[in-house]
Design a protein around this motif. Structure first.
Motif, PDB file in Angstrom:
ATOM      1  N   VAL A 128      -2.109  29.717  20.655  1.00 52.39           N
ATOM      2  CA  VAL A 128      -1.278  29.795  19.450  1.00 52.39           C
ATOM      3  C   VAL A 128      -0.319  28.611  19.384  1.00 52.39           C
ATOM      4  O   VAL A 128      -0.146  27.973  18.335  1.00 52.39           O
ATOM      5  N   GLY A 129       0.310  28.294  20.515  1.00 51.37           N
ATOM      6  CA  GLY A 129       1.255  27.182  20.535  1.00 51.37           C
ATOM      7  C   GLY A 129       0.586  25.847  20.293  1.00 51.37           C
ATOM      8  O   GLY A 129       1.069  25.019  19.492  1.00 51.37           O
ATOM      9  N   LEU A 130      -0.552  25.618  20.932  1.00 53.00           N
ATOM     10  CA  LEU A 130      -1.270  24.356  20.741  1.00 53.00           C
ATOM     11  C   LEU A 130      -1.785  24.237  19.310  1.00 53.00           C
ATOM     12  O   LEU A 130      -1.751  23.155  18.710  1.00 53.00           O
ATOM     13  N   ARG A 131      -2.247  25.364  18.763  1.00 51.99           N
ATOM     14  CA  ARG A 131      -2.762  25.344  17.386  1.00 51.99           C
ATOM     15  C   ARG A 131      -1.645  25.011  16.402  1.00 51.99           C
ATOM     16  O   ARG A 131      -1.842  24.205  15.474  1.00 51.99           O
ATOM     17  N   GLU A 132      -0.477  25.610  16.593  1.00 59.93           N
ATOM     18  CA  GLU A 132       0.618  25.329  15.657  1.00 59.93           C
ATOM     19  C   GLU A 132       1.069  23.877  15.763  1.00 59.93           C
ATOM     20  O   GLU A 132       1.352  23.229  14.752  1.00 59.93           O
ATOM     21  N   ALA A 133       1.141  23.356  16.979  1.00 57.07           N
ATOM     22  CA  ALA A 133       1.576  21.971  17.169  1.00 57.07           C
ATOM     23  C   ALA A 133       0.589  20.983  16.559  1.00 57.07           C
ATOM     24  O   ALA A 133       0.986  19.902  16.105  1.00 57.07           O
ATOM     25  N   ALA A 134      -0.694  21.352  16.528  1.00 57.64           N
ATOM     26  CA  ALA A 134      -1.713  20.418  16.050  1.00 57.64           C
ATOM     27  C   ALA A 134      -2.094  20.627  14.590  1.00 57.64           C
ATOM     28  O   ALA A 134      -2.343  19.663  13.863  1.00 57.64           O
ATOM     29  N   ALA A 135      -2.142  21.881  14.147  1.00 60.05           N
ATOM     30  CA  ALA A 135      -2.705  22.181  12.829  1.00 60.05           C
ATOM     31  C   ALA A 135      -1.666  22.282  11.721  1.00 60.05           C
ATOM     32  O   ALA A 135      -1.976  22.016  10.557  1.00 60.05           O
ATOM     33  N   ASN A 136      -0.442  22.693  12.052  1.00 59.86           N
ATOM     34  CA  ASN A 136       0.607  22.789  11.045  1.00 59.86           C
ATOM     35  C   ASN A 136       1.193  21.398  10.813  1.00 59.86           C
ATOM     36  O   ASN A 136       1.816  20.823  11.705  1.00 59.86           O
ATOM     37  N   ARG A 137       0.996  20.841   9.640  1.00 60.62           N
ATOM     38  CA  ARG A 137       1.366  19.443   9.408  1.00 60.62           C
ATOM     39  C   ARG A 137       2.858  19.200   9.594  1.00 60.62           C
ATOM     40  O   ARG A 137       3.268  18.193  10.181  1.00 60.62           O
ATOM     41  N   VAL A 138       3.688  20.119   9.101  1.00 62.39           N
ATOM     42  CA  VAL A 138       5.134  19.943   9.233  1.00 62.39           C
ATOM     43  C   VAL A 138       5.544  19.950  10.700  1.00 62.39           C
ATOM     44  O   VAL A 138       6.316  19.096  11.160  1.00 62.39           O
ATOM     45  N   VAL A 139       4.996  20.910  11.446  1.00 61.21           N
ATOM     46  CA  VAL A 139       5.318  20.995  12.874  1.00 61.21           C
ATOM     47  C   VAL A 139       4.771  19.780  13.613  1.00 61.21           C
ATOM     48  O   VAL A 139       5.453  19.187  14.453  1.00 61.21           O
ATOM     49  N   ARG A 140       3.527  19.408  13.306  1.00 64.06           N
ATOM     50  CA  ARG A 140       2.900  18.275  13.993  1.00 64.06           C
ATOM     51  C   ARG A 140       3.720  16.994  13.817  1.00 64.06           C
ATOM     52  O   ARG A 140       3.953  16.250  14.771  1.00 64.06           O
ATOM     53  N   ARG A 141       4.160  16.743  12.607  1.00 62.74           N
ATOM     54  CA  ARG A 141       4.938  15.531  12.364  1.00 62.74           C
ATOM     55  C   ARG A 141       6.297  15.594  13.060  1.00 62.74           C
ATOM     56  O   ARG A 141       6.778  14.584  13.594  1.00 62.74           O
TER      57      ARG A 141
END
Length: 378
Positions: free
Chosen positions: A195-208
Motif C-alpha cells: 500500500v505504501g509503495l503503491r501510494e508513493a508511486a501511483a498517486n501523482r501528488v504524493v509521488r511529486r
C-alpha cells in the motif's frame, strides 16, 4: 509538543558523534577500512528504510522510535567492548537499522498525533521546531564531546552516549500514539508495504511531493563541505568551528519559521529557494570568511523551505502507510545526497547552487498545497 522537543534534543546530544571517526583511526583502522564502515552504515540504512517503515505502519510507530534508540545504544556498547573493525561494523549495522526504524516513523507519529486532535495544520510549526532543536543541539554536543574526552577518553564519551540513547528511548515511549482506523489494522505486513509503495508511486501528488522532499533533503549533504569551505576561504584551522557557528543558528531560525512558511504559496517558496541560490553564488564569489555569513543566510532559507516541503508531503498522504511513504522519500534523500557529492567535485559551491536552482524550478509545479482532510477519528 514538549515530548517531541525533548526527544529531538536527546537524539542529537550524543557526544560520540564528533569523535567516532577519530576513534576508528586511533584504534588502528586504515582509511579504506573506515570508508568501508561508512559504506556498511549507509547500505544498511538504505536497504532497511522502507521495510522498517512498513513495520512502523503495521505495528507501532512509537515502539519503532523506542527500538531505534535501543539499537543505537547497543551499537555503542559493542564499540566500547569490542573495539576493532568487526565490532565497529556490527555497531554500524545496528545504528543503520535504528536510523531506518526512526526515519519514517517519527513524522508519521507526529502528524497522525496532531491529526487526531484536529491540529494537522500545525505540523510544519511543530516539525520545524523539532528540526531547530536538532540543529541547535549540535553546538553543546561538540562542547560535551570535548569535555568528556578530556576526562575519560573515548570510553567515557561512548558510555555517556549509551545513557543518552536510553534516555531518548524512554522519552520516545511517552509519545502519544493515535488510534488508527480499521484499514490499517486489517492489513498484514506485506499488504501494508505494498500500500505504501503503491501510494508513493501511483498517486501523482504524493509521488511529486516525495521527489521534491528527496531532492531538498539530499541538499543537506552540502553541510559536509562547510569546514572545507572555511579553510579554503582563509579561516585558520583552529577557528573553523567558531567561524561556522552562524550556519546552524541560521538553519535553526529558518526551520523554526516553518509554521509561517506553511502559509506561503508554493510559488513563493520557489522564489525563496531562488533567493537562496543567489545568496550561495554570492558566497562563492566572495570566497572569504565573510562569505560564511552569506552561507548562513542560504542555509536558513533552505531549512525553511525543507520544513514546509516535508509538511506538504504529509498533507498529501491519504492511506494508512504514512511511515512507509515517508521512508521512500528517505531513500531518495540518500540518493540525492550522492548527487550533491558529485556536483561538488565538479563545481564546488557553484555546482551545488546549480542543483538547488533545479529544485527551485521544480518546486512550483511539483509541490502542491494539498488540502488537509479528516482521516482519523476524533
Amino acid at each position: 509538543m514538549r515530548v517531541s522537543l525533548w526527544w529531538a534534543a536527546l537524539t542529537y546530544l550524543v557526544p560520540i558523534y564528533p569523535l567516532y571517526a577519530v576513534l576508528f583511526a586511533d584504534t588502528g583502522l586504515s582509511g579504506a577500512e573506515i570508508s568501508l564502515l561508512f559504506l556498511i552504515w549507509s547500505s544498511v540504512s538504505i536497504l532497511a528504510e522502507v521495510p522498517l517503515g512498513a513495520v512502523a505502519d503495521r505495528f507501532s510507530r512509537r515502539s519503532s522510535l523506542v527500538g531505534a534508540s535501543l539499537l543505537q545504544a547497543l551499537g555503542y556498547v559493542l564499540w566500547i567492548t569490542l573495539p576493532g573493525f568487526a565490532g565497529f561494523a556490527v555497531g554500524f549495522v545496528l545504528w543503520g537499522l535504528g536510523g531506518a526504524l526512526e526515519s519514517g516513523a517519527f513524522e508519521a507519529l507526529l502528524y497522525d498525533g496532531l491529526a487526531a486532535q484536529g491540529e494537522e495544520s500545525t505540523f510544519a510549526l511543530v516539525n520545524g521546531r523539532v528540526t531547530a532543536v536538532n540543529l541547535l543541539t549540535e553546538l553543546p554536543t561538540a562542547a560535551l564531546a570535548s569535555g568528556l574526552f578530556a576526562l575519560g577518553g573515548y570510553r567515557l564519551a561512548a558510555w555517556v552516549s549509551v545513557g543518552v540513547c536510553l534516555a531518548a528511548a524512554w522519552v520516545a515511549s511517552r509519545f502519544p500514539e493515535a488510534v488508527r482506523g480499521a484499514d490499517g489494522d486489517e492489513l498484514g505486513y506485506v499488504e501494508m508495504l505494498k500500500v505504501g509503495l503503491r501510494e508513493a508511486a501511483a498517486n501523482r501528488v504524493v509521488r511529486r511531493a516525495v521527489i521534491v522532499v528527496a531532492l531538498l533533503g539530499g541538499l543537506d549533504a552540502f553541510e559536509e563541505y562547510f569546514p572545507l569551505m572555511a579553510l579554503a576561504w582563509g579561516v585558520p584551522a583552529g577557528w573553523v568551528p567558531l567561524a561556522m557557528v552562524a550556519i546552524p543558528l541560521a538553519g535553526a531560525a529558518g526551520a523554526a519559521l516553518g509554521g509561517f512558511g506553511s502559509r506561503l504559496r508554493t510559488r513563493t517558496l520557489g522564489v525563496l529557494l531562488g533567493v537562496a541560490v543567489a545568496v550561495l553564488v554570492v558566497s562563492g564569489v566572495l570566497r572569504s570568511p565573510a562569505g560564511l555569513l552569506v552561507v548562513a543566510g542560504f542555509y536558513g532559507l533552505y531549512q525553511l523551505v525543507l520544513v514546509v516541503a516535508e509538511a506538504r508531503l504529509q498533507d498529501s498522504i491519504e492511506g494508512p502507510a504514512r511511515a512507509t511513504v515517508t521512508s521512500v522519500a528517505g531513500i531518495g534523500i540518500e540518493v540525492s545526497a550522492l548527487a550533491v557529492y558529485g556536483v561538488w567535485a565538479v563545481g564546488e559551491v557553484f555546482g551545488v547552487a546549480a542543483l538547488v536552482a533545479l529544485v527551485a524550478l521544480l518546486l512550483p509545479r511539483w509541490l502542491r498545497q494539498a488540502p488537509v482532510v479528516e482521516r482519523l477519528p476524533q
